[in-house]
Design an enzyme around this catalytic site. Structure first.
Site, PDB file in Angstrom:
ATOM      1  N   HIS A   1      -7.106  -8.228  -3.588  1.00  0.00           N
ATOM      2  CA  HIS A   1      -8.420  -7.655  -3.314  1.00  0.00           C
ATOM      3  C   HIS A   1      -8.370  -6.144  -3.475  1.00  0.00           C
ATOM      4  CE1 HIS A   1      -6.226  -7.445   0.497  1.00  0.00           C
ATOM      5  NE2 HIS A   1      -6.960  -6.387   0.776  1.00  0.00           N
TER       6      HIS A   1
ATOM      7  N   TYR B   1      -0.211 -10.104  -0.296  1.00  0.00           N
ATOM      8  CA  TYR B   1       0.801  -9.661   0.660  1.00  0.00           C
ATOM      9  C   TYR B   1       0.666 -10.418   1.985  1.00  0.00           C
ATOM     10  CZ  TYR B   1      -3.104  -6.687   2.263  1.00  0.00           C
ATOM     11  OH  TYR B   1      -4.317  -6.212   2.702  1.00  0.00           O
TER      12      TYR B   1
ATOM     13  N   HIS C   1     -10.480  -2.676  -1.823  1.00  0.00           N
ATOM     14  CA  HIS C   1     -11.407  -2.193  -0.797  1.00  0.00           C
ATOM     15  C   HIS C   1     -12.387  -1.182  -1.397  1.00  0.00           C
ATOM     16  CE1 HIS C   1      -9.025  -3.830   2.605  1.00  0.00           C
ATOM     17  NE2 HIS C   1      -7.995  -3.590   1.804  1.00  0.00           N
TER      18      HIS C   1
ATOM     19  N   ARG D   1      -2.795 -12.404   2.333  1.00  0.00           N
ATOM     20  CA  ARG D   1      -4.108 -11.949   1.885  1.00  0.00           C
ATOM     21  C   ARG D   1      -4.269 -12.207   0.401  1.00  0.00           C
ATOM     22  NH1 ARG D   1      -7.750  -8.573   3.408  1.00  0.00           N
ATOM     23  NH2 ARG D   1      -8.898 -10.334   2.568  1.00  0.00           N
TER      24      ARG D   1
ATOM     25  N   TYR E   1       0.827  -1.194   0.000  1.00  0.00           N
ATOM     26  CA  TYR E   1       0.000   0.000   0.000  1.00  0.00           C
ATOM     27  C   TYR E   1       0.870   1.256   0.000  1.00  0.00           C
ATOM     28  CZ  TYR E   1      -4.115  -2.821   1.145  1.00  0.00           C
ATOM     29  OH  TYR E   1      -5.131  -3.732   1.115  1.00  0.00           O
TER      30      TYR E   1
END
Length: 235
Positions: free
Chosen positions: A156, A143, A158, A153, A104
């Protein structure tokens, strides 16, 4: 004036619980006491007013200043509706995600995957008169997240959907079809009902795909009712 619509609760098992043993951080942040319903005031039900004039649209995450981000370019599109298929018009949709390496654009993310100066990982858009939305991005990477041994994870994106008041924000995640990490992920599997859980998985859509430019994925969101999309903040 049309008759008010009766609220239909989600079917049992179609929404994730606030406390899930397999999802470690829920133990620290879920309510320990029964929830108390606080009456809404006029301010909470009618403000703020989200519109493109005050919240500029940013619907292309695949580049910054005309410089292309690294990774596989994708288009994500869909509709936001109520349980009867009626569109939610003019709703502000916020999107955030990791880059193609699974990191991120945020100082708290210390994963040693590389950052991309041409990918900020956030977007803002509004649904049209038919409840439709669309944005361009880069397919995110998986990640590690330290929830359990060798935890990763799934890829995806959000989503945060805003209504007309501070208490009208719904948060969910969109996953990608065929991801081998889905059966292992406690967040994805926190929704007990399999059909509801699969509503979080987007579908490849050739009509959204732009030839020689980007693959397209459809992700429709249903806000309430027995067939509602699973949301992370539903009590």
């Amino acid at each position: 004036m049309s008759d008010p619509i009766a609220y239909r609760r989600p079917a049992p098992g179609t929404q994730p619980p606030l406390d899930l043993p397999a999802y470690g951080s829920t133990h620290k942040r879920h309510p320990k006491q029964p929830l108390i319903r606080v009456p809404n005031t006029l301010t909470e039900t009618s403000a703020p007013h989200f519109d493109p004039a005050h919240y500029p649209v940013q619907a292309d995450m695949s580049q910054v200043g005309g410089r292309a981000a690294l990774g596989e370019r994708i288009i994500v599109a869909g509709r936001v509706t109520d349980e009867d298929g009626r569109p939610l018009r003019g709703a502000m949709v916020e999107v955030w995600q990791a880059n193609a390496s699974g990191r991120y654009h945020h100082p708290r993310d210390q994963h040693d995957a590389p950052l991309d100066p041409n990918f900020e990982g956030r977007a803002r858009l509004f649904t049209d008169a038919e409840g439709r939305y669309s944005f361009v991005s880069i397919k995110p990477g998986a990640y590690p997240w330290r929830n359990h041994a060798n935890a990763w994870r799934p890829i995806h994106i959000h989503f945060g959907l805003h209504g007309t008041g501070f208490g009208q924000r719904m948060i969910t995640q969109m996953y990608f079809p065929g991801d081998p990490l889905l059966p292992l992920d406690p967040i994805f599997n926190s929704t007990a009902d399999e059909a509801a859980r699969n509503r979080l998985v987007s579908t490849f859509d050739l009509d959204i795909t732009r030839p020689e430019w980007a693959l397209g994925y459809r992700f429709d969101i249903v806000l309430r009712g027995p067939a509602a999309t699973p949301f992370e903040n539903t009590p």
